[in-house]
Design a protein around this motif. Sequence first.
Motif, PDB file in Angstrom:
ATOM      1  N   ARG A 213      12.115  -7.171 -15.102  1.00  0.00           N
ATOM      2  CA  ARG A 213      11.275  -6.752 -16.222  1.00  0.00           C
ATOM      3  C   ARG A 213      10.676  -5.381 -15.909  1.00  0.00           C
ATOM      4  O   ARG A 213      10.037  -5.198 -14.870  1.00  0.00           O
ATOM      5  N   PRO A 214      10.859  -4.393 -16.779  1.00  0.00           N
ATOM      6  CA  PRO A 214      10.462  -3.022 -16.445  1.00  0.00           C
ATOM      7  C   PRO A 214       8.950  -2.814 -16.368  1.00  0.00           C
ATOM      8  O   PRO A 214       8.497  -1.826 -15.783  1.00  0.00           O
ATOM      9  N   GLU A 215       8.145  -3.736 -16.940  1.00  0.00           N
ATOM     10  CA  GLU A 215       6.689  -3.582 -16.907  1.00  0.00           C
ATOM     11  C   GLU A 215       6.096  -3.906 -15.541  1.00  0.00           C
ATOM     12  O   GLU A 215       4.934  -3.593 -15.277  1.00  0.00           O
ATOM     13  N   ILE A 216       6.869  -4.536 -14.650  1.00  0.00           N
ATOM     14  CA  ILE A 216       6.327  -4.999 -13.368  1.00  0.00           C
ATOM     15  C   ILE A 216       5.930  -3.814 -12.487  1.00  0.00           C
ATOM     16  O   ILE A 216       6.710  -2.882 -12.286  1.00  0.00           O
ATOM     17  N   TYR A 217       4.716  -3.897 -11.964  1.00  0.00           N
ATOM     18  CA  TYR A 217       4.180  -2.867 -11.071  1.00  0.00           C
ATOM     19  C   TYR A 217       4.104  -3.368  -9.628  1.00  0.00           C
ATOM     20  O   TYR A 217       4.399  -2.639  -8.692  1.00  0.00           O
ATOM     21  N   SER A 218       3.688  -4.620  -9.440  1.00  0.00           N
ATOM     22  CA  SER A 218       3.709  -5.265  -8.130  1.00  0.00           C
ATOM     23  C   SER A 218       3.901  -6.752  -8.352  1.00  0.00           C
ATOM     24  O   SER A 218       3.734  -7.255  -9.473  1.00  0.00           O
ATOM     25  N   VAL A 230     -10.274   3.002  -8.155  1.00  0.00           N
ATOM     26  CA  VAL A 230     -11.330   3.825  -7.570  1.00  0.00           C
ATOM     27  C   VAL A 230     -10.798   5.248  -7.452  1.00  0.00           C
ATOM     28  O   VAL A 230      -9.925   5.529  -6.620  1.00  0.00           O
ATOM     29  N   SER A 231     -11.327   6.126  -8.291  1.00  0.00           N
ATOM     30  CA  SER A 231     -10.812   7.500  -8.320  1.00  0.00           C
ATOM     31  C   SER A 231     -11.097   8.222  -7.009  1.00  0.00           C
ATOM     32  O   SER A 231     -10.298   9.069  -6.580  1.00  0.00           O
ATOM     33  N   ARG A 232     -12.221   7.899  -6.358  1.00  0.00           N
ATOM     34  CA  ARG A 232     -12.544   8.550  -5.088  1.00  0.00           C
ATOM     35  C   ARG A 232     -11.447   8.338  -4.064  1.00  0.00           C
ATOM     36  O   ARG A 232     -11.081   9.256  -3.316  1.00  0.00           O
ATOM     37  N   ASP A 233     -10.935   7.126  -4.014  1.00  0.00           N
ATOM     38  CA  ASP A 233      -9.880   6.780  -3.056  1.00  0.00           C
ATOM     39  C   ASP A 233      -8.484   6.930  -3.637  1.00  0.00           C
ATOM     40  O   ASP A 233      -7.504   6.739  -2.923  1.00  0.00           O
ATOM     41  N   ARG A 234      -8.422   7.194  -4.960  1.00  0.00           N
ATOM     42  CA  ARG A 234      -7.145   7.198  -5.673  1.00  0.00           C
ATOM     43  C   ARG A 234      -6.368   5.917  -5.386  1.00  0.00           C
ATOM     44  O   ARG A 234      -5.173   5.926  -5.090  1.00  0.00           O
ATOM     45  N   THR A 235      -7.092   4.804  -5.479  1.00  0.00           N
ATOM     46  CA  THR A 235      -6.549   3.511  -5.069  1.00  0.00           C
ATOM     47  C   THR A 235      -6.857   2.450  -6.113  1.00  0.00           C
ATOM     48  O   THR A 235      -7.958   2.402  -6.655  1.00  0.00           O
ATOM     49  N   LEU A 236      -5.860   1.608  -6.366  1.00  0.00           N
ATOM     50  CA  LEU A 236      -6.043   0.426  -7.192  1.00  0.00           C
ATOM     51  C   LEU A 236      -6.270  -0.772  -6.277  1.00  0.00           C
ATOM     52  O   LEU A 236      -5.441  -1.077  -5.413  1.00  0.00           O
ATOM     53  N   TYR A 237      -7.408  -1.425  -6.466  1.00  0.00           N
ATOM     54  CA  TYR A 237      -7.727  -2.639  -5.707  1.00  0.00           C
ATOM     55  C   TYR A 237      -7.631  -3.841  -6.647  1.00  0.00           C
ATOM     56  O   TYR A 237      -8.011  -3.773  -7.821  1.00  0.00           O
ATOM     57  N   ALA A 238      -7.136  -4.951  -6.110  1.00  0.00           N
ATOM     58  CA  ALA A 238      -7.055  -6.196  -6.878  1.00  0.00           C
ATOM     59  C   ALA A 238      -7.444  -7.349  -5.970  1.00  0.00           C
ATOM     60  O   ALA A 238      -7.182  -7.326  -4.765  1.00  0.00           O
ATOM     61  N   ARG A 251      -4.917  -3.837  -1.572  1.00  0.00           N
ATOM     62  CA  ARG A 251      -4.699  -2.474  -2.027  1.00  0.00           C
ATOM     63  C   ARG A 251      -3.319  -2.460  -2.670  1.00  0.00           C
ATOM     64  O   ARG A 251      -2.315  -2.797  -2.038  1.00  0.00           O
ATOM     65  N   ILE A 252      -3.252  -2.060  -3.929  1.00  0.00           N
ATOM     66  CA  ILE A 252      -2.015  -2.195  -4.696  1.00  0.00           C
ATOM     67  C   ILE A 252      -1.177  -0.926  -4.602  1.00  0.00           C
ATOM     68  O   ILE A 252      -1.656   0.180  -4.879  1.00  0.00           O
ATOM     69  N   GLU A 253       0.062  -1.110  -4.227  1.00  0.00           N
ATOM     70  CA  GLU A 253       1.052  -0.037  -4.203  1.00  0.00           C
ATOM     71  C   GLU A 253       2.189  -0.403  -5.149  1.00  0.00           C
ATOM     72  O   GLU A 253       2.586  -1.564  -5.251  1.00  0.00           O
ATOM     73  N   THR A 284       3.154  -7.108   1.955  1.00  0.00           N
ATOM     74  CA  THR A 284       1.956  -6.321   2.211  1.00  0.00           C
ATOM     75  C   THR A 284       0.785  -7.259   2.464  1.00  0.00           C
ATOM     76  O   THR A 284       0.440  -8.061   1.574  1.00  0.00           O
ATOM     77  N   PRO A 285       0.156  -7.201   3.635  1.00  0.00           N
ATOM     78  CA  PRO A 285      -0.940  -8.136   3.922  1.00  0.00           C
ATOM     79  C   PRO A 285      -2.211  -7.751   3.179  1.00  0.00           C
ATOM     80  O   PRO A 285      -2.406  -6.587   2.813  1.00  0.00           O
ATOM     81  N   PRO A 286      -3.108  -8.716   2.936  1.00  0.00           N
ATOM     82  CA  PRO A 286      -4.364  -8.398   2.254  1.00  0.00           C
ATOM     83  C   PRO A 286      -5.276  -7.561   3.151  1.00  0.00           C
ATOM     84  O   PRO A 286      -5.193  -7.616   4.381  1.00  0.00           O
TER      85      PRO A 286
END
Length: 375
Positions: A213-218, A230-238, A251-253, A284-286
């Motif tokens: 499915r093309p919508e999948i990000y992780s 978080v724009s400061r870290d340029r990081t998506l946290y979940a 940390r989402i990649e 990817t570990p938490p």
Amino acid sequence: MPSFTRPITALRALAFALLLTAQAQAQAADYRVDTVIDGLEFPWALGFLPGDRMLVTERPGRLRVIEPGADGRPTLRAEPVSGLPPVLASGQAGLFDVMLDPDFADNGLLYLSFAHGSVEANHLRVVRARFDGTALHEVTPILTTLPAKSHTQHLGGRMALLADGTLVVGMGDGNLERTDALRLHTHLGKLLRVHRDGRVPDDNPFVGREGARPEIYSYGHRNPQGLVYVSRDRTLYAHEHGSRGGDELNRIEAGANYGWPITTHGVDYTGARITPYREWPGVTPPLTHWTPSIAPSGMCWYDGTLFPQWRGSLFVAALAEKSVRRVPMRNGRPGQQDILFRELGERIRDVRAGPDGALYLLTDNAEGRLLRVTP
């Protein structure tokens, strides 16, 4: 005299440690909590409107407006916002997140996530709509998860915007066939990314892969219900719910596998082992996990001015622990956590940093409250 040196030194060290602990507790408790609004039915998410107004979603399927009353104090508008699309409200299913468009002041657009369909065949759906202050107009679905699933568990529902303006939403594994979280033909157990009009970004990690499915990000998620960019870290946290233990902060990649159900620190609700693995090649570990489970729900990033000692922290609402976890972040790594607001004795569904620098909490029950935390 020399024989007493070690005991005296040890006592001084103990006294100093106790003093530091007391100071830390005093600092952590240096707040007051006031009720802004009560009488909310299982409130789920909070959004801040211009003009000291707020939007609150109620899981049974209502979008409510909080606005200044005649005396200037916040009041709950009697009538819910009209124009809301049909919402499946059953079990864990219902109306979930609300998020304003970055250009809301000009275009009036907002986004809602909710359970759509029937108990036997349901989806997580995200719609875009124009809000005129009273009603929703031009309600347009921009994402509907596939395939349909039965039962009403593990729907995820949190949303976040990345720096490029694309929208990410969490979808749970459905709590039926767990290994679907690792299969790319389904949206179950995934973070999904689309443009705000529903188009699929060309740079999504599985665009063009046969059977994906093309919508999948992780992928490899159990039930993600906290999502913050978080724009400061340029990081998506979940963060996501584990089963019995194994709640995770990640940390989402793009394209990363987060392991569920091959890796987890938790066990099944029966006590049975889900997997023998806590680590696995390619997973990817938490950043951290909560075992026993705290049942994390909402999450926000705090960088306000009212609480300087809390700046640069993630705040994680917890249902089972009846608390909010403050997770200070430095260089992308979590530090020593504070456990806050347990004195309320209430399940906390959402936590938001307000434009006024205060912290706002939603309590999860049939007589839910919106709370404001100030120094």
